[in-house]
Write an enzyme that holds these catalytic residues in place. Structure first.
Site, short mmCIF file in Angstrom:
data_model
loop_
_atom_site.label_atom_id
_atom_site.label_comp_id
_atom_site.label_asym_id
_atom_site.label_seq_id
_atom_site.Cartn_x
_atom_site.Cartn_y
_atom_site.Cartn_z
N LYS A 173 0.86 -1.18 0.00
CA LYS A 173 0.00 0.00 0.00
C LYS A 173 0.90 1.23 0.00
O LYS A 173 1.92 1.25 0.70
CB LYS A 173 -0.86 -0.05 1.26
CG LYS A 173 -1.92 1.02 1.38
CD LYS A 173 -2.73 0.79 2.67
CE LYS A 173 -3.90 1.75 2.82
NZ LYS A 173 -4.70 1.47 4.03
N SER A 204 -9.84 -1.02 7.14
CA SER A 204 -9.19 -0.80 5.85
C SER A 204 -8.40 -1.98 5.28
O SER A 204 -7.98 -1.93 4.13
CB SER A 204 -8.26 0.41 5.92
OG SER A 204 -9.02 1.58 5.78
N SER A 206 -9.68 1.29 2.97
CA SER A 206 -8.80 2.05 2.09
C SER A 206 -7.75 1.20 1.38
O SER A 206 -7.22 1.65 0.35
CB SER A 206 -8.11 3.14 2.89
OG SER A 206 -7.23 2.57 3.84
#
Lengths: 97, 488
Positions: free
Chosen positions: B78, B177, B153
């Protein structure tokens, strides 16, 4: 108690954010809806409840006050929007008299 | 070699050790897949130009007889993990050209074990969102249905994993997330106990809730990655000094005799019928393995979202005060210093980030602190106590990870509160600081994945992964690959 326009403007100022007229109105609507939902917390009696700011129960974490290697200055300045020699350049704060 | 990209890390590791394939060849296979497929889902923000070089280094380490846990395994991160010399944006314009001068500790640990970094993955800006639609660089698409959101996310991490554009990925989880996008994309996502993994060098969102974790194709891989990244870090004083168990071997123990709680608040109105059905099926599988189920109650579940949307924005508003255009990141010049702050932050942050900064600033401002922030911290105690009470009777808790399968891109983006409510089953776990994992538990009739969440006692990642591992020995949902991505 819904947020007024002035309150939203004041919060924006505290947060260092600028908004257009329409944006202020949009944020006011959004924030009021969210806060309205959040007010549901008032249904709960929390009189004798301790707050949890952190789930890990720990006291201050100390370490020896020892000088360790730092990152090179040029690496730290690599991302500076503006720099000169070994320094960040910032807009002038003190005006000439 | 046939479909080698579809293999889990624990099998790829064996092939690399036996020299059936080199790290360089394996990396090339994944880079080709990214080139071929990523335009469909936009999961990558940056490709690591040094990936092949890193793979060659791994090959020479393998040749030298080294045995790193991840030697030659191509992973992706990420874009919230600082990677020295490789652009790290947090999907924000304010960090669009930011090149970190150091690695996050997690990245240092991965390097030590010999991983190969393929690139950096899309997310909601500053990890604030549930769909990746808040990325300043455009949304990621769900590989199972390109019109659907991958969740967020860590949507890029989950979508890339589902499409097998990396052998494994890492994400972060502040209110769901990791688990929510893992559920939407049909992959495994583990949020460890708060304090289990160091946060040093991870761009901060809400510091009392943020935690790093793996997103993988199966539970054994999650155990392998957790073992690498867990542990005390002197650079993060909230990381906990506790022995790191040998997760990959401990999760293989049987589950017979375990007691699992089913909280009634997570199986009621508002949960999609098909989601409920899949979780019931999964419960039956575990019952056959000798797990006992018990109905329990987490009575304050309905207050979790309200609590979270005070605590998280309050911490975020303070964490994001650092983006001022002075030392790094975007600078938009104003007429003086203060005006430069205003211009930089107003042009650099997207709408959702601004919304949360405003909410947090308001909740912390003079006159409202007690009414909102302190109140929320007290309710946080109540929510945590619900769980600790339940764990006196059960070893773990099972719930659906999300009330619905993946929603459509665009469906909730204009309604922040509705978007927030999509995290209703995941946020409590962060507020209570517990470990939670989402496991693929089948599909809806429309072919959308359903995720089962297993929640554990503090620092008991072993039990929740053990349940997941044993479940995966009986099912093959985690081996399914979306049809558009099945060719080499």
């Amino acid at each position: 108690m819904a947020l007024t326009r002035e309150e939203v403007e004041n919060v924006a100022k505290l947060a260092r954010l600028k908004f257009s007229e329409e944006e202020i109105e949009k944020f006011r609507t959004d924030l009021n809806r969210i806060l309205d939902y959040i007010n549901k917390l008032n249904e709960l009696d929390t009189e004798n409840i301790e707050p949890t700011s952190h789930v890990v129960e720990m006291k201050n974490v100390f370490r020896e006050d020892r000088v360790e290697e730092s990152l090179p200055i040029e690496d730290i300045l690599m991302n500076a929007p503006e720099k000169k020699d070994r320094f960040f350049v910032v807009p002038r704060v003190i005006q000439e008299s | 070699m046939d479909r080698i990209w579809a293999l889990p890390i624990h099998e790829l590791r064996e092939k690399l050790r036996k020299k059936e394939i080199s790290a360089k060849e394996l990396t090339q296979i994944f880079l080709k897949r990214i080139e071929k497929y990523d335009e469909k889902i936009s999961s990558y923000l940056t490709i690591n130009e040094n990936a092949l070089k890193e793979a060659e280094e791994a090959d020479s380490r393998i040749a030298g007889g080294e045995e790193g846990e991840l030697l030659g395994i191509p992973l992706a991160l990420k874009d919230i993990f600082l990677t020295k010399g490789l652009r790290t944006t947090c999907a924000s314009k304010i960090l669009e050209n930011f090149i970190p001068p150091y690695d996050s500790t997690v990245v240092e640990k991965l390097k030590k074990e010999g991983y190969v970094l393929l690139g950096k993955l899309n997310l909601d800006e500053f990890a604030m969102g549930s769909s990746t639609e808040n990325s300043a660089f455009g949304p990621t698409h769900n590989p199972w249905n390109l019109e659907r959101a991958p969740g967020g996310s860590s949507g890029g991490s989950s979508a890339a994993m589902a499409a097998r554009l990396a052998a494994g990925t890492l994400g972060t989880d502040t209110g769901g997330s990791i688990r929510q996008p893992a559920a939407f994309c049909g992959v495994v996502g583990l949020k460890p106990t708060y304090g289990r993994v160091t946060r040093y060098g991870i761009i901060a969102f809400a510091s009392s809730l943020d935690q790093v974790g793996p997103i993988t194709s199966d539970v054994e891989d999650a155990a392998i990655l957790l073992k690498v990244i867990a542990g005390k870090d002197p650079k993060d004083s909230t990381s906990v000094d506790r022995e790191v168990p040998d997760y990959p071997s401990l999760i293989k123990e049987k589950v017979e005799g375990l007691k699992i709680g089913l909280p009634e608040e997570y199986f009621g109105d508002g949960v999609d019928e098909e989601v409920l059905k899949r979780i019931e099926d999964a419960i039956k599988v575990l019952e056959k393995l000798g797990v006992q189920f018990k109905k329990i109650s987490l009575p304050h579940t309905e207050y979790a979202i309200a609590t979270y949307y005070i605590v998280a924005p309050a911490e975020a508003s303070s964490n994001l005060a650092r983006y001022d255009g002075i030392r790094y990141g975007l600078r938009v010049k104003g007429k003086d210093l203060i005006d430069t702050y205003f211009e930089t932050r107003s042009k650099g942050f997207g709408a959702e980030v601004k919304r949360r900064i405003m909410l947090g600033t308001y909740a912390l401002s003079s006159g409202y602190y007690d009414a909102y922030y302190l109140k929320a911290l007290k309710v946080r105690t109540i929510i945590r106590n619900d769980f600790l009470e339940a764990f006196k009777e059960v070893d773990a808790i099972i719930t659906p990870t999300t009330p619905t399968p993946a929603f459509k891109l665009g469906e909730k983006i204009s309604d922040p509160l509705r978007m927030y409510l999509s995290d209703i089953f995941t946020v409590s776990v962060n507020l209570a600081g517990l470990p939670g994992i989402s496991i693929p538990a089948g599909f809806t009739q429309n072919g959308l994945p359903v995720g089962m969440q297993i929640i554990g006692r503090p620092f008991d990642e072993v039990t929740i992964m053990r349940i997941g591992y044993n479940y995966q020995q009986e099912t093959d949902w985690h081996r399914r690959i979306p049809s558009q991505f099945e060719e080499d």
